[in-house]
Design a protein around this motif. Structure first.
Motif, PDB file in Angstrom:
ATOM      1  N   GLY A 193       0.810  -1.202   0.000  1.00 23.02           N
ATOM      2  CA  GLY A 193       0.000   0.000   0.000  1.00 23.02           C
ATOM      3  C   GLY A 193       0.844   1.253   0.000  1.00 23.02           C
ATOM      4  N   ALA A 194       0.177   2.384   0.174  1.00 21.60           N
ATOM      5  CA  ALA A 194       0.811   3.693   0.013  1.00 21.60           C
ATOM      6  C   ALA A 194       1.950   3.940   0.987  1.00 21.60           C
ATOM      7  N   TYR A 195       1.853   3.407   2.202  1.00 27.47           N
ATOM      8  CA  TYR A 195       2.862   3.695   3.227  1.00 27.47           C
ATOM      9  C   TYR A 195       3.578   2.429   3.693  1.00 27.47           C
ATOM     10  N   SER A 196       3.637   1.436   2.824  1.00 30.54           N
ATOM     11  CA  SER A 196       4.141   0.113   3.193  1.00 30.54           C
ATOM     12  C   SER A 196       5.624   0.113   3.564  1.00 30.54           C
ATOM     13  N   ASN A 197       5.925  -0.344   4.779  1.00 29.95           N
ATOM     14  CA  ASN A 197       7.317  -0.564   5.177  1.00 29.95           C
ATOM     15  C   ASN A 197       7.982  -1.587   4.253  1.00 29.95           C
ATOM     16  N   HIS A 198       7.196  -2.570   3.845  1.00 35.55           N
ATOM     17  CA  HIS A 198       7.715  -3.642   2.998  1.00 35.55           C
ATOM     18  C   HIS A 198       8.151  -3.103   1.632  1.00 35.55           C
ATOM     19  N   HIS A 211      11.044  -4.931  18.850  1.00 38.27           N
ATOM     20  CA  HIS A 211      10.823  -3.714  18.060  1.00 38.27           C
ATOM     21  C   HIS A 211      11.072  -4.070  16.598  1.00 38.27           C
ATOM     22  N   THR A 212       9.996  -4.144  15.812  1.00 36.94           N
ATOM     23  CA  THR A 212      10.111  -4.645  14.443  1.00 36.94           C
ATOM     24  C   THR A 212      10.374  -3.546  13.417  1.00 36.94           C
ATOM     25  N   GLY A 213      10.724  -2.346  13.866  1.00 41.07           N
ATOM     26  CA  GLY A 213      11.049  -1.280  12.923  1.00 41.07           C
ATOM     27  C   GLY A 213       9.815  -0.493  12.514  1.00 41.07           C
ATOM     28  N   GLY A 214       9.687  -0.230  11.209  1.00 40.26           N
ATOM     29  CA  GLY A 214       8.514   0.474  10.709  1.00 40.26           C
ATOM     30  C   GLY A 214       8.552   1.975  10.855  1.00 40.26           C
ATOM     31  N   LEU A 215       9.678   2.520  11.267  1.00 44.35           N
ATOM     32  CA  LEU A 215       9.738   3.961  11.550  1.00 44.35           C
ATOM     33  C   LEU A 215       9.687   4.812  10.287  1.00 44.35           C
ATOM     34  N   GLN A 216       9.990   4.219   9.125  1.00 46.38           N
ATOM     35  CA  GLN A 216       9.924   5.005   7.889  1.00 46.38           C
ATOM     36  C   GLN A 216       8.499   5.473   7.614  1.00 46.38           C
ATOM     37  N   GLY A 217       7.515   4.755   8.127  1.00 42.19           N
ATOM     38  CA  GLY A 217       6.118   5.106   7.882  1.00 42.19           C
ATOM     39  C   GLY A 217       5.609   6.271   8.706  1.00 42.19           C
ATOM     40  N   VAL A 218       6.405   6.726   9.674  1.00 37.90           N
ATOM     41  CA  VAL A 218       5.952   7.802  10.555  1.00 37.90           C
ATOM     42  C   VAL A 218       5.766   9.107   9.785  1.00 37.90           C
ATOM     43  N   GLU A 234       4.359  13.310  -3.248  1.00 34.23           N
ATOM     44  CA  GLU A 234       3.756  13.771  -1.996  1.00 34.23           C
ATOM     45  C   GLU A 234       3.795  12.694  -0.924  1.00 34.23           C
ATOM     46  N   ASN A 235       4.164  11.485  -1.307  1.00 36.39           N
ATOM     47  CA  ASN A 235       4.120  10.337  -0.393  1.00 36.39           C
ATOM     48  C   ASN A 235       5.551   9.939  -0.029  1.00 36.39           C
ATOM     49  N   PRO A 236       5.967  10.102   1.231  1.00 36.97           N
ATOM     50  CA  PRO A 236       7.369   9.829   1.598  1.00 36.97           C
ATOM     51  C   PRO A 236       7.823   8.401   1.293  1.00 36.97           C
ATOM     52  N   THR A 237       6.934   7.419   1.475  1.00 35.60           N
ATOM     53  CA  THR A 237       7.311   6.028   1.240  1.00 35.60           C
ATOM     54  C   THR A 237       7.523   5.755  -0.241  1.00 35.60           C
ATOM     55  N   LEU A 238       6.559   6.156  -1.071  1.00 37.85           N
ATOM     56  CA  LEU A 238       6.664   5.903  -2.503  1.00 37.85           C
ATOM     57  C   LEU A 238       7.788   6.719  -3.124  1.00 37.85           C
ATOM     58  N   LYS A 239       7.974   7.936  -2.652  1.00 36.97           N
ATOM     59  CA  LYS A 239       9.056   8.778  -3.159  1.00 36.97           C
ATOM     60  C   LYS A 239      10.408   8.119  -2.867  1.00 36.97           C
TER      61      LYS A 239
END
Length: 298
Positions: free
Chosen positions: A55-60, A272-279, A90-95
């Motif tokens: 999805g739009a903000y996927s850590n994966h 703590h499984t990470g995922g901080l990029q989605g913040v 406009e989307n940090p993850t996709l960018k």
């Protein structure tokens, strides 16, 4: 690294957090574990392209994009939501993923639900040629093999091992490697009981349980109470949490301690499984709702 949480808990309970978020700057936590053996298998099969879903903000998605760049694979991300095609910048993850070289294929939510159908996969192969397929969220047998390496000998002292649950791969690996006298607790980010059946396809041990009360309304749902908790936890411990997975798990653990769920003298390990990029993406959504944002650094 197991870091003791500097909070005084009742009944001589001690809580530590295993900082899997620190094992890689961009492919952190369970994503590093899940990709480890999949990337080795892709090379073994002489694949030059990785294809996955998210999805739009996927850590994966972010993790596969960077890992592909680092290990010289072409990467393709099949992204849920056709409307995102004009919103990449406009989307940090996709960018980030695009800057790592990932090519996107945006599909409607209706088509995305068909991603496991044979016809859908045939169309992808006709368009992109041979690729190594990594499932959404990264969970498969090789991913679980990687997650079995999360626990080490030093973790044998803990009575409980706790982690957030998305697709079920991480907790499956932890269950397989936990000792018989340890209890594994999973905190799903999604509503529903279907995860139990998914996990049962990968594990044989019975020393685990899913705690269903801390999803805050479902996947991606966040409210002011959770944001306030994450920020307060960071102020007290300097440990950043993400709002989709680990933040909800830690909230649940501390609430259960106050409700005397754990026996006296329990030693609890949180993963703590990470995922901080989605913040960053979540903070944009919180700003639009005029809610407080999440702090993960000073």
């Amino acid at each position: 690294m197991n870091q003791k949480i500097p909070i005084q808990f009742p009944n001589n309970i001690s809580v530590y957090i295993k900082r899997e978020d620190l094992i890689h700057p961009f492919v952190s936590g369970n994503k590093f574990r899940k990709l480890k053996y999949n990337l080795l298998q892709a090379k073994k099969e002489s694949a030059t392209t990785l294809l996955t879903f998210g999805g739009a903000y996927s850590n994966h998605i972010a993790a596969v994009a960077f890992a592909g760049k680092e290990q010289h694979f072409k990467t393709i991300g099949v992204i849920r939501g056709e409307e995102l095609v004009t919103k990449v910048q406009e989307n940090p993850t996709l960018k980030f993923a695009q800057e790592c070289g990932m090519q996107f294929e945006f599909v409607s939510r209706e088509d995305y639900r068909l991603k496991q159908e044979e016809a859908f996969m045939i169309r992808l192969k006709e368009k992109h040629g041979f690729f190594y397929l990594i499932p959404e969220g990264g969970t498969n047998a090789l991913a679980i093999q990687g997650c079995e390496e999360i626990l080490t000998k030093e973790d044998a002292v803990f009575d409980y091992v706790c982690c957030a649950v998305g697709t079920g791969g991480t907790i499956s690996g932890i269950i397989n490697s936990a000792l018989p006298d340890q209890k594994v607790l999973g905190f799903p980010a999604l509503k529903g009981d279907f995860l139990k059946d998914e996990i049962c396809t990968f594990v044989k041990n019975k020393n685990w349980e899913l705690i269903q009360n801390y999803h805050f309304g479902g996947y991606g749902k966040v409210n002011q109470e959770l944001v306030t908790f994450i920020n307060h936890f960071y102020e007290e411990t300097k440990i950043p949490l993400d709002p989709i997975y680990t933040g909800k798990m830690v909230f649940g653990i501390l609430d259960l301690i106050q409700k005397n769920y754990f026996p006296a003298n329990s030693k609890i390990l949180l993963i703590h499984t990470g995922g901080l990029q989605g913040v960053a993406g979540m903070n944009e959504r919180l700003k639009n709702k005029k809610l407080p944002i999440i702090k993960i650094h000073d």
